[in-house]
Design a protein around this motif. Structure first.
Motif, PDB file in Angstrom:
ATOM      1  N   ALA A 641      80.541  44.705 -25.428  1.00 47.42           N
ATOM      2  CA  ALA A 641      81.308  45.427 -24.405  1.00 47.42           C
ATOM      3  C   ALA A 641      81.837  44.420 -23.393  1.00 47.42           C
ATOM      4  CB  ALA A 641      80.446  46.477 -23.716  1.00 47.42           C
ATOM      5  N   TYR A 642      83.111  44.557 -23.023  1.00 48.43           N
ATOM      6  CA  TYR A 642      83.699  43.629 -22.053  1.00 48.43           C
ATOM      7  C   TYR A 642      84.909  44.284 -21.401  1.00 48.43           C
ATOM      8  CZ  TYR A 642      87.116  42.671 -25.766  1.00 48.43           C
ATOM      9  OH  TYR A 642      88.076  42.796 -26.730  1.00 48.43           O
ATOM     10  N   LEU A 643      85.346  43.718 -20.278  1.00 45.54           N
ATOM     11  CA  LEU A 643      86.554  44.158 -19.601  1.00 45.54           C
ATOM     12  C   LEU A 643      87.720  43.313 -20.082  1.00 45.54           C
ATOM     13  CD1 LEU A 643      85.179  44.637 -15.970  1.00 45.54           C
ATOM     14  CD2 LEU A 643      85.460  46.352 -17.779  1.00 45.54           C
ATOM     15  N   SER A 644      88.810  43.976 -20.443  1.00 42.81           N
ATOM     16  CA  SER A 644      89.937  43.280 -21.048  1.00 42.81           C
ATOM     17  C   SER A 644      90.606  42.336 -20.058  1.00 42.81           C
ATOM     18  CB  SER A 644      90.956  44.289 -21.564  1.00 42.81           C
ATOM     19  OG  SER A 644      92.085  43.629 -22.102  1.00 42.81           O
ATOM     20  N   LEU A 645      90.820  41.096 -20.513  1.00 52.84           N
ATOM     21  CA  LEU A 645      91.493  40.114 -19.670  1.00 52.84           C
ATOM     22  C   LEU A 645      92.998  40.380 -19.601  1.00 52.84           C
ATOM     23  CD1 LEU A 645      89.707  36.843 -20.895  1.00 52.84           C
ATOM     24  CD2 LEU A 645      89.243  38.178 -18.830  1.00 52.84           C
ATOM     25  N   ARG A 646      93.550  40.953 -20.664  1.00 54.62           N
ATOM     26  CA  ARG A 646      94.982  41.237 -20.665  1.00 54.62           C
ATOM     27  C   ARG A 646      95.257  42.428 -21.570  1.00 54.62           C
ATOM     28  NH1 ARG A 646      98.644  36.650 -22.771  1.00 54.62           N
ATOM     29  NH2 ARG A 646      99.447  38.056 -24.381  1.00 54.62           N
ATOM     30  N   VAL A 690      77.979  45.566 -18.821  1.00 55.74           N
ATOM     31  CA  VAL A 690      76.664  45.285 -19.404  1.00 55.74           C
ATOM     32  C   VAL A 690      76.151  46.560 -20.082  1.00 55.74           C
ATOM     33  CG1 VAL A 690      74.288  44.582 -18.954  1.00 55.74           C
ATOM     34  CG2 VAL A 690      76.173  43.572 -17.640  1.00 55.74           C
ATOM     35  N   ILE A 691      75.721  46.433 -21.304  1.00 64.46           N
ATOM     36  CA  ILE A 691      75.168  47.576 -22.030  1.00 64.46           C
ATOM     37  C   ILE A 691      73.746  47.844 -21.536  1.00 64.46           C
ATOM     38  CG2 ILE A 691      74.449  48.445 -24.294  1.00 64.46           C
ATOM     39  CD1 ILE A 691      76.725  46.913 -25.545  1.00 64.46           C
ATOM     40  N   GLU A 692      73.545  49.027 -20.966  1.00 61.69           N
ATOM     41  CA  GLU A 692      72.212  49.410 -20.492  1.00 61.69           C
ATOM     42  C   GLU A 692      71.378  50.067 -21.596  1.00 61.69           C
ATOM     43  OE1 GLU A 692      72.697  51.920 -17.093  1.00 61.69           O
ATOM     44  OE2 GLU A 692      72.805  50.212 -15.712  1.00 61.69           O
ATOM     45  N   ARG A 693      72.016  50.812 -22.442  1.00 59.60           N
ATOM     46  CA  ARG A 693      71.324  51.483 -23.542  1.00 59.60           C
ATOM     47  C   ARG A 693      72.246  51.526 -24.747  1.00 59.60           C
ATOM     48  NH1 ARG A 693      67.916  55.463 -25.662  1.00 59.60           N
ATOM     49  NH2 ARG A 693      68.960  57.151 -26.789  1.00 59.60           N
ATOM     50  N   TYR A 694      71.698  51.138 -25.903  1.00 61.20           N
ATOM     51  CA  TYR A 694      72.484  51.206 -27.126  1.00 61.20           C
ATOM     52  C   TYR A 694      71.674  51.941 -28.187  1.00 61.20           C
ATOM     53  CZ  TYR A 694      75.942  49.992 -30.647  1.00 61.20           C
ATOM     54  OH  TYR A 694      76.933  50.061 -31.596  1.00 61.20           O
ATOM     55  N   ALA A 695      72.046  53.175 -28.439  1.00 65.21           N
ATOM     56  CA  ALA A 695      71.476  53.970 -29.518  1.00 65.21           C
ATOM     57  C   ALA A 695      72.635  54.373 -30.420  1.00 65.21           C
ATOM     58  CB  ALA A 695      70.756  55.199 -28.968  1.00 65.21           C
ATOM     59  N   PRO A 696      72.351  54.720 -31.684  1.00 69.08           N
ATOM     60  CA  PRO A 696      73.457  55.025 -32.591  1.00 69.08           C
ATOM     61  C   PRO A 696      74.425  56.073 -32.064  1.00 69.08           C
ATOM     62  CG  PRO A 696      71.437  54.774 -33.829  1.00 69.08           C
ATOM     63  CD  PRO A 696      71.054  54.699 -32.386  1.00 69.08           C
ATOM     64  N   GLU A 697      73.914  57.147 -31.449  1.00 68.05           N
ATOM     65  CA  GLU A 697      74.795  58.221 -30.976  1.00 68.05           C
ATOM     66  C   GLU A 697      75.066  58.171 -29.479  1.00 68.05           C
ATOM     67  OE1 GLU A 697      72.993  59.098 -34.697  1.00 68.05           O
ATOM     68  OE2 GLU A 697      71.913  59.066 -32.803  1.00 68.05           O
ATOM     69  N   VAL A 699      75.804  55.300 -26.202  1.00 72.61           N
ATOM     70  CA  VAL A 699      75.918  53.949 -25.657  1.00 72.61           C
ATOM     71  C   VAL A 699      76.250  54.069 -24.177  1.00 72.61           C
ATOM     72  CG1 VAL A 699      77.092  51.726 -25.792  1.00 72.61           C
ATOM     73  CG2 VAL A 699      76.730  53.063 -27.879  1.00 72.61           C
ATOM     74  N   ARG A 700      75.421  53.446 -23.325  1.00 71.22           N
ATOM     75  CA  ARG A 700      75.671  53.452 -21.872  1.00 71.22           C
ATOM     76  C   ARG A 700      76.023  52.038 -21.431  1.00 71.22           C
ATOM     77  NH1 ARG A 700      70.960  56.830 -21.040  1.00 71.22           N
ATOM     78  NH2 ARG A 700      69.902  55.022 -20.159  1.00 71.22           N
ATOM     79  N   VAL A 701      77.164  51.925 -20.723  1.00 69.25           N
ATOM     80  CA  VAL A 701      77.643  50.632 -20.260  1.00 69.25           C
ATOM     81  C   VAL A 701      77.807  50.681 -18.744  1.00 69.25           C
ATOM     82  CG1 VAL A 701      79.430  48.864 -20.503  1.00 69.25           C
ATOM     83  CG2 VAL A 701      78.893  50.359 -22.455  1.00 69.25           C
ATOM     84  N   ARG A 702      77.198  49.738 -18.058  1.00 67.75           N
ATOM     85  CA  ARG A 702      77.343  49.623 -16.597  1.00 67.75           C
ATOM     86  C   ARG A 702      78.514  48.691 -16.299  1.00 67.75           C
ATOM     87  NH1 ARG A 702      74.320  50.260 -11.897  1.00 67.75           N
ATOM     88  NH2 ARG A 702      74.761  48.743 -10.256  1.00 67.75           N
ATOM     89  N   VAL A 751      78.808  53.946 -14.538  1.00 73.05           N
ATOM     90  CA  VAL A 751      78.107  53.948 -15.828  1.00 73.05           C
ATOM     91  C   VAL A 751      78.911  54.821 -16.773  1.00 73.05           C
ATOM     92  CG1 VAL A 751      76.025  54.590 -17.095  1.00 73.05           C
ATOM     93  CG2 VAL A 751      75.835  53.563 -14.806  1.00 73.05           C
ATOM     94  N   VAL A 752      79.435  54.194 -17.819  1.00 68.86           N
ATOM     95  CA  VAL A 752      80.227  54.899 -18.819  1.00 68.86           C
ATOM     96  C   VAL A 752      79.315  55.210 -20.005  1.00 68.86           C
ATOM     97  CG1 VAL A 752      82.239  54.834 -20.327  1.00 68.86           C
ATOM     98  CG2 VAL A 752      82.312  53.699 -18.097  1.00 68.86           C
TER      99      VAL A 752
END
Length: 793
Positions: A641-646, A690-697, A699-702, A751-752
């Motif tokens: 997971a990352y923020l797009s530079l362009r 930053v990925i806070e939780r990664y489960a198959p169904e 995904v939480r990203v801060r 948190v997405v």
């Protein structure tokens, strides 16, 4: 109710073969089937060939592991950027066989489901033979011929395709009853048909519809309204009962490349039966010690692999009996038409008929492997062989034809074993001299065995015709001959090995664990390349043979789906039904720069890659006995997971090939976002994801960003995913870089949460529940009427 076609050509009911007790015929049939498939019930073994080892065991292990933690698996993160688990159907989650995995280990449960399928093939053929007026002995021969036939034995590697063809005789028996007896019988064929869909073989389930229609037309003297209505009710109940699987599978299909016939055409014809392979129906095995892939490429024209089914052997006795049955049982012409039609269709690219149906018949273009249709040929041949036995005992047919076939096979065998035949084979097929000699010589030996079998039938037939053989001797000799002939050629077509091979941990998996520490989904991906050259220790080849050695090598290489057993993700696909964009992107090998864009951190391949100085510095571990090396991607890898530079807006779908050729994409600078909105957040000059939780169904990203930004998650863009902020505000998921997900995030700390629910699963489950209630109502009503018959008061 409609009356079924009368059995005008059946043997006399006083035929001595009919005196064979049912219990004895069933006992003999069960005994022969269990003896032939003894490696399916002996302890400590595992089916080792191809999908039985590389696909079904990891998939079922994943399913059971997730259920063990109290989670219902709907997403499979371990291949192709992530795939729907239920919608791809092949997992067979809702099939009754899945219950076996709750009580037994995955290897044992798979073997048990395979054995049950083969027993069902034998017993179903026996029951269908009796329904068609066969004697007990003839029905016994039909059951043996089908259960031990080459294609059925070969399909033990893939229960998804084995079960439907084994269930076909049962379906025909129940359909026969549904068309001729009380209305509640429609539940039986619908239940059998539904299990074909539930195990994941939508293709054969689709073909069942055409078989049912032909069965009704040919078995009912005239297609009366009642028969049509019954068949329509069977179809409706089938769709309802299988709705829990058909709904999610439809959601996958409409967004896959299979929904685009012009793109799927080449794949649809993959796995066509090369007509030259029909020789192996008469004589087998051929070149059993050679590399099957090389033999398939040089002699049968297969560009990759060795054909779908390893064995096509039927044998002279079975084919000859089938021809006798087809000639003297004219009431079984439906089986003849079905066999001839499916044989022509199985030729695929070598037959214009399949191409016509591909462009004309709805949904026909959604499936591949035309060779699967040949399994129906084996079914019809087995049933006709049973009819042929009754004809033989009734002193029909000329014994001299068997003698002529024996002489012909002897001449063919001797000719093929000559030096001239080897030289002609090498020149005609451009094969190496040693391989050409092995193919020609082994084919000659196989024809000599077929000659002996034909000669044996001639002696038995002649003895029965002159009444030199009693019923017991005639039946015993002929059944023994058919069983031995099929066993000689087909017993090697199912492959087992020690169960320890399904539990060892590959050294490269341990190396990755030591390198990364935290192994699991959401961290990195690994790609394992496949090369046709097989490299294994000599003792492995001697112990396991070719197919077993390939399976062990692929497990050592952490190839898809072996990687899933060690919680490692790969970019490579195996489950069917992936999107057209993904298929286009994977048509050409990706370089390290492209792999890095999709979070591929490691690469497993042959050690010759180490000759380059660039890759030699990236070596993590190697496995010399298998010529394998684990390399780190020399290109900096994008995080999951990352923020797009362009971010770059695209108003139309992105061509993956063009995107993968762009230097600014390969460098990691640009991300192409497909959206119809005129505005798109600008470059993320600062901030973090930053990925806070990664489960198959889930995904939480801060995300922390001082300005609106585009968040990229390098997982598959697929229907069923939703995205929300911590406030509950829904964010539309956009397709990024042709394959992955993106959302526009407002400025601030957020948190997405990405969450997945299988599309149409709830609707499908509701439909299945309705189907179950309707079937229960029909059966309950029939039971009530039976217990309380209406009568004069």
């Amino acid at each position: 109710m409609p009356a079924l076609a009368t059995n005008t050509s059946a043997p006399d009911k006083d035929n001595a073969l009919r005196l064979l007790p049912t219990w004895l015929a069933v006992t003999v049939l069960m005994g022969i089937t269990l003896a032939f498939y003894h490696r399916l019930w002996l302890p400590g073994l595992v089916l080792i060939k191809r999908e039985a080892f590389r696909f079904h065991l990891p998939i079922k292990q994943y399913f059971i592991e997730r259920l063990g933690t109290g989670e219902f698996p709907q997403w499979f993160p371990y291949e192709a950027l992530g795939r729907p688990f239920i919608g791809t159907a092949h997992a067979g989650v809702f099939h009754p066989f899945t219950t076996l995995y709750f009580f037994f280990s995955a290897p044992d449960a798979y073997r048990m489901s395979t054995l049950l399928s083969c027993l069902m093939a034998a017993m179903g053929s026996f029951a269908l033979g009796r329904k068609m007026g066969f004697s007990h002995a003839a029905a016994l021969v039909a059951g043996i011929s089908f259960a031990l036939s080459g294609y059925v034995v070969s399909l033990t590697e893939h229960i998804t395709y084995l079960y439907p063809i084994c269930a076909l005789p049962v379906f025909c028996v129940t359909l026969e009853k549904a068309l001729s007896q009380d209305w509640p019988w429609v539940v039986a064929p619908a239940a059998v048909w539904a299990t074909v869909f539930l195990i994941g073989d939508l293709q054969t389930g689709y073909y069942y519809g055409f078989i049912a229609l032909l069965w009704m037309v040919m078995r009912v003297p005239c297609p009366r309204l009642s028969a049509c209505l019954r068949l329509m009710l069977v179809l409706a109940l089938t769709v309802l009962l299988a709705g829990i699987q058909l709904g999610p599978s439809w959601a996958v299909y409409v967004h896959s490349q299979r929904a685009q016939p012009e793109l799927f055409h080449e794949q649809a014809l993959f796995g066509s039966t090369q007509p030259l392979r029909l020789v192996t129906m008469l004589a087998a095995p051929i070149a059993k010690d050679a590399d099957p892939a090389v033999v398939a490429r040089l002699f049968f024209g297969y560009a990759g692999g060795s054909g779908w089914g390893e064995g096509l052997y039927l044998g002279i006795p079975m084919i000859g009996l089938a021809l006798v049955g087809a000639w003297y049982r004219r009431d079984l012409r439906m089986l003849v038409w079905l066999g001839v039609l499916t044989l022509l269709l199985s030729f695929g690219r070598w037959s214009g008929l399949y191409e016509v149906l591909y462009h004309v018949v709805p949904l026909w273009s959604a499936f591949r492997y035309p060779e699967k249709l040949i399994s129906i040929v084996f079914f019809t041949a087995a049933m006709l062989a049973g009819a042929g036995l009754d004809a033989l005992w009734a002193r029909k047919g000329a014994p001299v034809l068997w003698l002529a076939m024996a002489i012909l096979c002897t001449g063919t065998g001797l000719l093929l074993r000559s030096d001239a035949a080897s030289a002609w084979t090498a020149a005609s097929f451009r094969a190496p001299a040693d391989l050409a000699h092995e193919v020609a010589d082994s084919a000659g030996v196989a024809f000599l065995y077929s000659s002996a079998a034909a000669l044996g039938v001639w002696l038995i037939h002649a003895g029965a015709r002159r009444r030199w053989l009693s019923e017991v001797l005639f039946l015993s000799f002929l059944i023994s001959l058919i069983t031995l002939d099929l066993s000689r050629a087909n017993l090697q077509a199912y492959h087992t090995a020690s169960a320890e091979l399904a539990s060892f941990t590959p050294p490269l998996a341990e190396a990755l664990r030591a390198q990364e520490g935290n192994v699991g989904p959401g961290h990195f991906r690994v790609v394992s390349t496949f090369e046709l050259t097989l490299v294994v220790p000599q003792e492995i080849m001697q112990m396991l043979g070719f197919y077993g050695s390939v399976s062990v090598e692929r497990r050592q290489a952490l190839d898809v789906e072996h990687n899933a057993q060690f919680h490692l993700e790969t970019l490579s696909p195996l489950l069917p039904g992936y999107s057209a964009q993904f298929a286009t992107a994977m048509n050409k090998p990706m370089g390290f720069e492209a792999l890095a864009r999709f979070n591929v951190s490691y690469y497993i391949g042959r050690r010759y890659h180490l000759q380059g100085q660039r890759l030699a510095r990236t070596l993590v571990s190697e496995l010399p006995p298998y010529d394998l090396a684990l390399l780190r991607n020399p290109v900096p890898v994008k995080p999951r997971a990352y923020l797009s530079l362009r971010p770059e807006r695209a108003a139309t779908p992105v061509d993956p090939v063009a995107l993968l050729a762009r230097p600014d994409f390969l460098s990691g600078d640009v991300d192409v976002i497909e959206t119809s909105d005129a505005t798109l957040p600008g470059p993320a000059l600062s901030g973090s994801a930053v990925i806070e939780r990664y489960a198959p169904e889930e995904v939480r990203v801060r995300v922390e960003t001082p300005q609106p930004a585009v968040l990229i998650l390098l997982d598959s863009f697929d229907k069923g995913w939703t995205a929300t902020l911590e406030s509950g505000l829904a964010l539309p998921i956009l397709r990024a870089n042709a394959l992955v997900r993106a959302v526009a995030v407002p400025a601030g700390i957020h948190v997405v949460t990405f969450f997945y629910q299988t599309p149409l699963l709830k609707a499908g489950a509701t439909v299945s529940l309705v189907g179950c209630l309707l079937c229960t109502g029909l059966l309950t009503h029939a039971w009530w009427r039976h217990r309380h018959p209406a009568g004069p008061r």
